[in-house]
Design an enzyme around this catalytic site. Structure first.
Site, PDB file in Angstrom:
ATOM      1  N   GLY A  56       0.837  -1.198   0.000  1.00 39.85           N
ATOM      2  CA  GLY A  56       0.000   0.000   0.000  1.00 39.85           C
ATOM      3  C   GLY A  56       0.874   1.251   0.000  1.00 39.85           C
ATOM      4  O   GLY A  56       2.002   1.246  -0.510  1.00 39.85           O
ATOM      5  N   SER A  57       0.391   2.271   0.658  1.00 38.05           N
ATOM      6  CA  SER A  57       1.077   3.570   0.606  1.00 38.05           C
ATOM      7  C   SER A  57       2.389   3.593   1.353  1.00 38.05           C
ATOM      8  O   SER A  57       3.140   4.572   1.237  1.00 38.05           O
ATOM      9  CB  SER A  57       0.161   4.648   1.177  1.00 38.05           C
ATOM     10  OG  SER A  57      -1.054   4.661   0.454  1.00 38.05           O
ATOM     11  N   THR A  58       2.687   2.537   2.141  1.00 31.37           N
ATOM     12  CA  THR A  58       3.979   2.548   2.831  1.00 31.37           C
ATOM     13  C   THR A  58       5.125   2.509   1.826  1.00 31.37           C
ATOM     14  O   THR A  58       6.271   2.786   2.168  1.00 31.37           O
ATOM     15  CB  THR A  58       4.135   1.347   3.782  1.00 31.37           C
ATOM     16  OG1 THR A  58       3.953   0.146   3.038  1.00 31.37           O
ATOM     17  CG2 THR A  58       3.117   1.409   4.911  1.00 31.37           C
TER      18      THR A  58
END
Lengths: 616, 374
Positions: free
Chosen positions: A325-327
């Site tokens: 994801g956005s990590t």
């Protein structure tokens, strides 16, 4: 013959009987000579042979199993020990009525059906003079009760031994693993001479990975025994060498705080020291108690664990593969900067969606109204998807792959616990060789925000975060801090290992990304600002939300309406303190929803526990 | 009367206290020597359990008393009592088969409220006495009709005991009866005929044997086939005896015996303890005693003055011979395990009382002889 009078001829009869008596004596003498020949054969001709057999009977070579090494955490708190354990054994030869004996035993000691069936199986297989175990792990009360009644049970005995015990129960079970009885599969792999007399072997986790060190070396003794195997005296003895003790890098205090912070959520968290690769916490939730596995968990309890929807036996930290994801955005941002695709000041307009030129499909931003004009800092801080769609599109999948692989994505991080999975960092080449399909441009776009084929394990994410914290050093994550040979005071430390040092194009690029990650936590519009407000130390972090299933273009994500199993995973990566990073954390909360609201507080609890602030 | 042929004549002046007490000194000395050797071996076989030895001493005391009491009975009286003894024995055996007490899978005991009693023991003496009684009044050698009658006298109690089942005792009783018939002059061709008959009947006997009895025969043929089961006894006793060598491992030092490898070591397999701890020479000593006893019995038979006592004494002596040869043959692995103790040595059993009563008969026969004119 009637009427005839037989005159007895006494002289004749006397002679007859005398002759016959002498004949019988001679016959008896003949038989006796046969016996004497037999005895001469046994006692003179075969004397040596029988002497050997008699010695073999008398003298037995008995293995002395070594004590298994203990396992401590980094502060010396005991995680795995050997406890005295009593077991009840029956020597069938000495029991007149097995049924009655078992029945009477049942009155004073609990005997489960599984005990009974195992006992009966062994009974049929073993010679009658050999003791057969009926119950393991008698408690003190049972031992006392039996001892009082012992006279009633000839042939029944209690023997003491050592059994593995995990005093902390489920704590860090996925790192520790457990030992179990040696089964036929394990027998094939093990060095049978060193395992003579050993009943248990590491089944997974550290117990398995470090089996050789923990087990030690078997000893031997020559003993004189009775036919029942009771030792009369020891003739010769080579003592066993105990297994080495292990000191883990895990900090039980941090581990406990982390496990508690998950509450009822499933997921995983890894905390790592970015300076040396020490794993400070190794969390996979839910956990389970390893103790019942040591002597064979009973079928129902095992079935309950196996069939549990939350899969407590699954080692998420090691084998859970999740979309980052956005990590992934800080790494993407760094990739863009270092490859010159983007710069500090280049801006992108975010209308809430992104479209490939000439295509209709809209790639939506998590914020439907859009973020407006964003630069890299605000794109990371607010986690703008459109900025990274655009960046990914400009970079192309192969350049993304080539850069991100330096952060360890797509290959096992190399922790010293067996069974780690490699995750997946996609590339055109990968898709062609593995799926036999061409790469589609849309797949590049979603790779930019850590979706699609992209999969990471919690360990990989932690190692990559640590590399951000320490300026590009890819450390080998290690869970054993030091080992200690038996009867030695000296600890032999496991030295940190740098697997790869990333080439830093410009330090400024790194500073920029880290600055943006700091704003994620401490900035006014940061997605994790809730954990930054009252933090006594500065944290750099990044939230993430990984879709478990894809939403159609126009669908709206409504957490409440979606079954819990399909809810988004919440992720958070962070390190702290900012100016001298001591801990890097990766948290994945399965079906947790938002990274900022669910995963970030868990990460904060872990960091607080380690950096000294007592957990509330 | 036909004075002449007893091998040596007695003289009134030679008669001393032993005649008044009806004791045969050579026999008594040898018996005491065997008993003493037996107690020494038993003490070791029991692992130094003095209580075991004491209990055996009590039993020996009863047995010796019994022997001396029986020795006081004149043979004439014994002869007159014989049919009654035999009939009573048969009735007891019937009672056992109908309502006896089982012990160890076999029905051998009769509870007379006062004592538990094994009628088969009584028959060990009653059968040879009966056959001798019957043949003593006939003209020897017996004709076919008499042989048939004798065969019935032997077969009936034997089969009843075999049914209990107690094969060892049944065989012992059969042989004691057969010895009487043989001494009475059983014709050689009939003997040969019966031997062939028995050999031919072997498959039939096999058919009637119980499983455990068959197992014992199979074990004899190949003990290694089941080293932890039925072959265990034989293998371990062979190891004990073989490892004893010529001189043995020394008293109380037999590893096979002291470390419990040898099963039944104070009862049926005590011979292996002797062999292990005292070696071949220890066994020779025991065999020497046994041989003296048998020879003395045969001498008494030869010196006896009438047919009944001759036949009976010869049978008692030879049955004792068979007794110890069967036990030692079984312990050394040349005969199947039939469960007979080693006479005078093995611990326990009522058999020792019967055995000594038999010697009492021998003493009675020897010491009640009439003075013959020189």
């Amino acid at each position: 013959m009637l009427g005839r009078v037989h005159l007895k001829d006494h002289l004749f009869e006397t002679r007859l009987i005398t002759n016959r008596a002498i004949l019988l004596l001679v016959a008896g003498g003949l038989l006796l000579s046969i016996l004497l020949v037999r005895l001469l054969y046994l006692q003179v001709v075969s004397h040596e042979h029988y002497t050997t057999l008699s010695e073999d009977n008398r003298v037995k070579l008995q293995p002395l199993p070594p004590n298994r090494g203990l396992i401590f955490d980094r502060n010396g708190i005991l995680l795995a020990e050997n406890m005295p354990s009593y077991r009840l054994e029956i020597t069938p030869e000495q029991v007149d009525d097995m049924g009655a004996t078992l029945g009477a035993l049942e009155d004073i000691i609990e005997i489960r059906n599984t005990d009974r069936s195992r006992f009966e199986k062994l009974l049929a297989r073993k010679p009658r003079f050999e003791a057969v175990p009926l119950r393991f792990h008698l408690n003190d009360e049972e031992v006392a009760r039996f001892s009082v009644n012992r006279h009633r049970f000839p042939g029944v005995d209690i023997t003491a031994g050592l059994a593995r015990h995990y005093p902390q129960g489920p704590l860090a079970v996925h790192a520790l693993g457990y030992v179990g009885r040696i089964d036929e599969k394990a027998l094939k792999v093990l060095d049978s001479s060193n395992y003579r007399g050993t009943s248990h072997v590491g089944k997974n986790g550290i117990e398995k990975t470090y089996e050789d060190l923990l087990h030690g070396k078997v000893g031997l003794q020559q003993v004189e025994t009775t036919a029942q195997g009771r030792i009369i005296r020891v003739l010769k003895r080579t003592p066993p060498v105990s297994g080495s003790n292990l000191y883990l890098t895990i900090d039980s205090h941090v581990q406990k705080a982390a496990e508690q912070a998950f509450a009822d959520f499933s997921g995983s968290a890894i905390a790592m020291d970015p300076n040396n690769g020490d794993i400070l916490a190794f969390v996979s939730k839910p956990t389970y108690d390893p103790n019942p596995f040591v002597n064979g968990i009973d079928y129902d309890a095992y079935a309950a664990l196996r069939n549990n929807d939350k899969e407590p036996l699954f080692n998420r930290a090691l084998r859970g593969q999740y979309p980052p994801g956005s990590t992934v955005k800080p790494f993407m941002g760094l990739a863009g900067l270092e490859t010159g695709i983007t710069s500090e000041h280049s801006k992108t307009y975010c209308p809430g969606f992104y479209m490939l030129p000439g295509k209709d499909r809209k790639y939506r931003d998590w914020k439907r109204t859009g973020h407006g004009t964003v630069d890299l800092n605000s794109a990371i801080t607010q986690s703008c998807d459109v900025y990274f769609y655009d960046l990914a599109q400009s970079m192309g999948i192969d350049r993304i792959h080539d850069y991100l692989q330096h952060f360890g994505f797509g290959k096992a991080a190399g922790i010293d616990i067996q069974g780690e999975l490699p995750g997946l960092l996609p590339s055109k080449e990968w898709k062609r060789s593995r799926r036999d399909q061409p790469w589609f441009p849309g797949e590049t776009i979603i790779t930019g925000i850590g979706q699609g084929f992209f999969l990471v394990t919690p360990i990989q994410l932690a190692v990559a975060t640590a590399a951000l914290a320490n300026g590009g050093q890819m450390l080998k994550p290690q869970i054993v801090h030091a080992e200690q040979e038996a009867e030695s005071d000296e600890l032999q430390p496991h030295h940190p290992q740098v697997l790869e040092t990333l080439t830093i194009g410009e330090q400024q690029h790194w500073d920029m990304v880290i600055h943006a990650m700091t704003d994620v936590v401490h900035g006014a519009r940061g997605t994790a600002r809730s954990i930054g407000k009252d933090s006594p130390y500065m944290i750099a972090g990044k939230t993430g939300t990984a879709q478990v299933f894809g939403l159609k273009e126009e669908e709206k994500y409504d957490a409440d309406a979606i079954a819990e199993k399909l809810r988004d995973h919440a992720l958070f990566i962070a390190f702290a303190p900012l100016d001298d990073p001591k801990i890097a954390v990766a948290v994945i909360v399965e079906n947790g929803g938002g990274g900022g609201s669910v995963a970030a507080p868990i990460a904060r609890t872990i960091m607080d526990a380690y950096l000294g602030k007592p957990t509330p | 009367m036909s004075m002449i042929l007893s091998p040596h004549r007695e003289d009134a002046s030679q008669r001393g206290w032993q005649y008044r007490l009806h004791i045969d000194v050579p026999l008594l000395i040898t018996l005491v020597a065997v008993s003493a050797l037996g107690l020494i071996v038993l003490y070791s076989a029991g692992g130094g359990d003095i209580e075991l030895v004491e209990r055996q001493l009590v039993r020996l005391g009863i047995a010796y008393t019994c022997m001396l009491v029986v020795a006081q009975f004149p043979p004439r009286l014994l002869q007159r009592l014989t049919p009654w003894l035999f009939v009573t024995g048969i009735l007891f055996l019937l009672a056992v088969l109908v309502g006896g007490e089982a012990s160890g899978g076999a029905q051998r005991w009769l509870n007379l409220y006062v004592v538990r009693f094994q009628p088969s023991e009584m028959m060990k003496l009653a059968v040879p006495m009966m056959v001798a009684w019957y043949l003593a009044d006939t003209r020897l050698p017996p004709n076919r009709r008499q042989l048939l009658a004798a065969a019935i006298l032997i077969a009936v109690p034997m089969l009843m005991i075999a049914r209990q089942p107690d094969l060892g005792t049944a065989l012992l009783i059969a042989s004691s009866g057969i010895f009487v018939v043989f001494l009475a002059g059983l014709q050689w061709r009939l003997l040969a005929f019966f031997s062939v008959l028995v050999a031919a009947a072997a498959p039939l006997i096999w058919h009637f044997m119980r499983d455990y009895q068959r197992q014992r025969v199979m074990t004899l043929l190949n003990p290694e086939s089941d080293p932890l089961g039925s072959g265990y006894h034989i293998i371990q006793s062979k190891i004990a005896i073989g490892s004893g060598g010529l001189f043995g491992k020394g008293w109380m030092n037999g590893t096979q015996s002291q470390l419990n490898f040898l099963p039944e070591r104070s009862t049926d397999f005590i011979f292996a303890v002797l062999g292990e701890e005292f070696g071949f020479f220890g066994i020779l000593l025991l065999f020497a005693f046994y041989t003296i006893i048998v020879i003395r019995g045969i001498m008494i038979s030869i010196q006896a003055q009438d047919t009944y006592t001759r036949l009976l004494a010869g049978s008692v002596a030879m049955t004792f011979c068979v007794y110890f040869i069967v036990n030692t043959g079984m312990v050394t692995g040349v005969l199947p395990v039939v469960g007979l103790p080693l006479p005078m040595i093995s611990y326990g059993g009522t058999s020792i009382v019967t055995l000594m009563a038999g010697f009492g008969i021998l003493m009675s026969i020897q010491t009640h002889r009439k003075l013959l004119p020189t």
